[in-house]
Write an enzyme that holds these catalytic residues in place. Sequence first.
Site, PDB file in Angstrom:
ATOM      1  N   LEU A   1       0.846  -1.199   0.000  1.00 50.43           N
ATOM      2  CA  LEU A   1       0.000   0.000   0.000  1.00 50.43           C
ATOM      3  C   LEU A   1       0.880   1.247   0.000  1.00 50.43           C
ATOM      4  O   LEU A   1       1.103   1.866   1.038  1.00 50.43           O
ATOM      5  CB  LEU A   1      -0.903  -0.014   1.240  1.00 50.43           C
ATOM      6  N   ASP A   2       1.342   1.642  -1.164  1.00 46.70           N
ATOM      7  CA  ASP A   2       2.326   2.722  -1.247  1.00 46.70           C
ATOM      8  C   ASP A   2       1.689   3.995  -1.799  1.00 46.70           C
ATOM      9  O   ASP A   2       0.901   3.940  -2.749  1.00 46.70           O
ATOM     10  CB  ASP A   2       3.481   2.282  -2.154  1.00 46.70           C
ATOM     11  N   GLY A   3       2.064   5.131  -1.201  1.00 45.49           N
ATOM     12  CA  GLY A   3       1.669   6.420  -1.763  1.00 45.49           C
ATOM     13  C   GLY A   3       0.696   7.233  -0.943  1.00 45.49           C
ATOM     14  O   GLY A   3       0.242   8.284  -1.394  1.00 45.49           O
TER      15      GLY A   3
END
Length: 304
Positions: free
Chosen positions: A80-82
């Site tokens: 879960l990046d960003g």
Amino acid sequence: MVSTLYWLTFSCSYSHRLSLQSRRLNLPLSFKSSCFPLSFKNTHRLIKSGASQYHEKDESNEIREKGNQGTMPKHVAIILDGNTRWANRQGLRISEGHEAGARKALEMTMDFFSLGINTVSLFAFSTENWRRPEDEVNYLMAIFEKNFKTEIPHFQRHKIKVSVIGNPVNIPSSLLDAIHEAEEATKNYEGKQLIIAINYSGKFDILQACKSLAEKTKSGLIQVEDIDEKLMENELMTKCSEFPNADLLIRTSGEQRISNFFLWQSAYTELYFPSVHWPDFTKSEYLEALTWYQQRKRRFGRRV
């Protein structure tokens, strides 16, 4: 000079026809009267939005049909990046980015289960994330604890088994209690499993598995010659899952690395790297990811 936006009062008959068309396109109607003012621009936007939802529903049905033929992944893992970059771009606080990411995770997990995917793994907090600012780390621990406590009825209602993997060292005791409560409340469910990795490291996972095998060898429970991939996988943290190895790994935000996540479990995983930040990973985005996965030829070393 005539304005480019013309406000019209539609006749009752036209309003009725638009209402019927909107229902077919699954449009959100909030009109209370039979005659209502609407601009050409807003009418176009309304119909376009409905057509998009209709297209997504068709695409979702098509993917579900393909999944019934055996091409749907059993286990989808997500980095879960960003969240922080999304919040900065929106002019929001970092905490609001993490809140949006948490909502997206729950929504996306339910959608994946509805498509027949058995296991969804979320890389929520890595061992390396302790290097972040203390305020941010404390907030993440607090939001994890709150969500575990408040979402238990949701998990029970949908019969979702919750499992948390990672090193419990340094995790606040109140969060560990909330994790234990969620796991106990859902441990008997089958068919849908949510694995959440908190303070997880792929290197640590392999290391602790090796130490466990070494201890069993030392105590005479097994012989060195007995150690194989099956025994190794039985010592990894993902032993809690019927499908421990991810079929598809998605990392949002455009970064093309797996950052110490599922190092053993990703040996034959298909890797998908969309450029959007996690809170912007919409239904059309994940349908595109699943379609891409179904087009892959997974040979596992064989010549086909």
